[in-house]
Design a protein around this motif. Structure first.
Motif, short mmCIF file in Angstrom:
data_model
loop_
_atom_site.label_atom_id
_atom_site.label_comp_id
_atom_site.label_asym_id
_atom_site.label_seq_id
_atom_site.Cartn_x
_atom_site.Cartn_y
_atom_site.Cartn_z
N HIS A 200 41.53 35.32 44.47
CA HIS A 200 42.68 36.01 43.87
C HIS A 200 43.54 35.04 43.09
O HIS A 200 43.79 33.91 43.53
CB HIS A 200 43.52 36.67 44.98
N ASP A 201 43.97 35.47 41.91
CA ASP A 201 44.94 34.74 41.10
C ASP A 201 45.98 35.73 40.63
O ASP A 201 45.72 36.54 39.73
CB ASP A 201 44.25 34.07 39.90
N PRO A 202 47.17 35.73 41.23
CA PRO A 202 48.20 36.71 40.86
C PRO A 202 48.99 36.36 39.61
O PRO A 202 49.94 37.06 39.26
CB PRO A 202 49.11 36.73 42.10
N PHE A 210 38.95 31.71 37.52
CA PHE A 210 37.74 32.45 37.87
C PHE A 210 36.51 31.83 37.21
O PHE A 210 35.43 31.75 37.81
CB PHE A 210 37.86 33.91 37.44
N VAL A 211 36.67 31.38 35.98
CA VAL A 211 35.56 30.79 35.24
C VAL A 211 35.06 29.52 35.92
O VAL A 211 33.86 29.34 36.16
CB VAL A 211 35.97 30.49 33.78
N LYS A 230 34.11 37.88 44.68
CA LYS A 230 34.76 39.02 44.05
C LYS A 230 36.12 38.54 43.52
O LYS A 230 36.92 38.01 44.29
CB LYS A 230 34.98 40.16 45.05
N CYS A 231 36.34 38.71 42.23
CA CYS A 231 37.54 38.17 41.58
C CYS A 231 38.59 39.26 41.33
O CYS A 231 38.26 40.32 40.80
CB CYS A 231 37.17 37.50 40.26
N TYR A 232 39.83 38.95 41.68
CA TYR A 232 40.95 39.86 41.45
C TYR A 232 42.08 39.08 40.78
O TYR A 232 42.52 38.05 41.29
CB TYR A 232 41.45 40.45 42.77
N GLY A 233 42.54 39.60 39.65
CA GLY A 233 43.61 38.91 38.93
C GLY A 233 44.72 39.86 38.55
O GLY A 233 44.50 41.05 38.29
N THR A 234 45.93 39.32 38.51
CA THR A 234 47.10 40.05 38.03
C THR A 234 47.76 39.23 36.94
O THR A 234 47.88 38.00 37.07
CB THR A 234 48.12 40.29 39.17
#
Length: 522
Positions: A200-202, A210-211, A230-234
């Motif tokens: 996660h990167d908020p 992520f890269v 599994k990548c999650y970004g905001t």
């Protein structure tokens, strides 16, 4: 392609594209998105051509021969089934009488229709370019070397262009930073080793965390990237959100990127669920509305809402709260945060008592492209080994850097490897260090960890308490005195003494002259 060939190609493409911009009226910010869009178009065709034989081989023969390939066949092979008018070759060979801007805009629309994750995110403002400039730019990405480039090479090219645009201040012109320098991203990835689970990167910017995680997975596991993580970004800024989605698409990484303000929302609902958190959030944000009900009841703030008009300690708590019981985090933070007082100090005190703070790295000036101030990189580890539960590694790397230009520094590969090795030794692991890494071997000749004045020290939570809960590495590691063996210090000191005696004698004469002159006046 070899690494040297890739670097040469990156530079050639950038130099050619930048030379075209220099002869136009466009700013770096205006030029950035359309150029990155062309990189995506070129990449899409290369992936399409790469996947075609795989797709054809996978279609079983029926009584009437093989059926036609479908969009789903290409998606399963990691490619987009391109309509004829969305192919790069079609655009490169477009007759002079045709409107090239309209053709590229249409190609972008066709790709968005085929790839829902990119819908509404590709640039479609090519009509702002002069026709000749646009045709020349299309030719830049139609060279033979580019046509043969694979997906990983295109990922490198995209990241390189992001970096160069950031160095030109494109992010500053748009009101924010969109790109974290590779040295800092690599340091975070090397230290937390994100090889599985939820990432996660908020405050994800263009998705660089992520890269690099994808590259780490490829280099350290036997799994496919999308199988391992599994990548999650905001991301708050619209343009950055688009950049991140394109970046992930080019690198073949499946991820969910949501445009939202992390101060007033938690769109992925990942509190306590993340294996790894990585971020370079905006520093020292003011005017966050702490009176909002969401902020007052935010479970990501377990140690309270900071009273100062500064959001640093909101971010610092978010990253801690997202981690699961064994999670690790690495994030960039303003240097002032390690010693901040008042309510921020109370939050830091409670955070330190949890034992999750694992390491703080001090980084010197000029690592960022649009600001020159130093920073710290914080690391959490909720799954520390028992021996380190009440310890923190302090690393003062302010004097560890390679000068790239007169205004930009980074870590060399040798320095990154060495810093990573120090972290490994602290964790009781055996690092892999190149035999010719003199930076590390000079400091640790026997390959065993030791505290080094001016660089590193393992401190206890008791030490931190006695230092008023400061997390500034320089406060613990001391200073190192570097002597130049080739310099004659004794002779120089004698010279200085002689100069001082001469100046004192001159001062005495001058003082007497002034005194005599005053007597004459009186």
């Amino acid at each position: 392609m070899t690494q040297d060939q890739i670097r040469q190609l990156e530079k050639e493409l950038w130099d050619a594209a930048d030379a075209l911009r220099a002869n136009s009226k466009l700013t770096a910010a205006e030029y950035k998105d359309p150029v990155l869009g062309l990189v995506l178009l070129r990449f899409a065709q290369n992936k399409y051509e790469e996947a075609t034989p795989v797709v054809e081989a996978s279609i079983p023969a029926g009584p009437r021969g093989k059926r036609a390939a479908t969009k789903e066949d290409y998606l399963s092979a990691g490619a987009i089934m391109l309509p004829e008018e969305a192919k790069y070759e079609y655009l490169a060979n477009l007759p002079e009488g045709k409107d090239i801007a309209e053709a590229i805009n249409n190609a972008m629309k066709l790709i968005e229709a085929e790839y829902p994750d990119l819908e509404g995110n590709l640039p479609k403002n090519y009509q702002e370019f002069e026709s000749d400039l646009l045709r020349d730019l299309v030719r830049v990405f139609n060279k033979d070397a580019v046509k043969k480039a694979t997906g990983d090479v295109f990922g490198r090219i995209y990241e390189y262009f992001l970096m160069k645009f950031s160095m030109q201040g494109a992010g500053a012109q748009e009101g924010g930073e969109f790109f974290t320098p590779p040295s800092l991203v690599q340091l975070i990835v090397n230290f937390i080793e994100p090889d599985h689970g939820i990432i996660h990167d908020p405050a994800c910017g263009s998705g660089g965390m992520f890269v690099q995680t994808g590259y780490f997975v490829k280099g350290h596991t036997n799994k496919e990237v999308n199988e391992a993580i599994k990548c999650y970004g905001t991301e708050q800024k619209t343009n950055n959100t688009k950049l991140a989605k394109i970046n992930l698409a080019i690198h073949g990484i499946e991820g969910k990127i949501i445009e939202s303000n992390s101060f007033y929302s938690d769109p992925h609902h990942l509190v306590g669920k993340c294996d790894f958190v990585m971020a370079n959030p905006p520093f020292n944000v003011s005017k966050v509305d702490k009176g909002r009900e969401f902020v007052k009841t935010d479970k990501r703030l377990p140690f309270g809402v900071p009273k100062t008009d500064n959001a640093n300690y909101m971010w610092i708590q978010y990253f801690y709260s997202y981690l699961n019981e064994n999670g690790r985090a690495g994030f960039v933070m303003a240097s002032s945060a390690t010693d901040a007082g008042h309510s921020e100090k109370l939050i830091r005190q409670e955070l330190i008592k949890t034992g999750a703070v694992d390491c703080i790295v001090g980084v010197g000036n000029n690592f960022f492209y649009t600001r020159s101030l130093p920073c710290h990189v914080w690391f959490y580890d909720k799954g520390k080994r028992a021996e380190n539960k009440d310890k923190i590694l302090m690393l003062d790397a302010r004097n560890v850097f390679r000068k790239v230009t007169t205004t930009i520094n980074d870590f060399s590969a040798e320095q990154l490897e060495g810093l990573t090795a120090i972290m490994k030794l602290y964790r009781g692991e055996q690092p892999e260090v190149s035999a010719d890494n003199s930076w590390f071997t000079d400091l640790f000749p026997d390959g065993q960890y030791r505290d080094i004045d001016g660089l590193c020290k393992i401190v206890s939570l008791k030490d931190v308490e006695e230092n008023d809960y400061s997390l500034t590495p320089g406060r613990y590691v001391g200073v190192t005195i570097q002597l130049d063996d080739a310099f004659d210090y004794q002779s120089r000191l004698l010279e200085i003494q002689e100069e001082l005696d001469s100046l004192n004698a001159e001062a005495k004469v001058l003082s007497n002259t002034i005194s005599n002159n005053l007597k004459e006046l009186v």
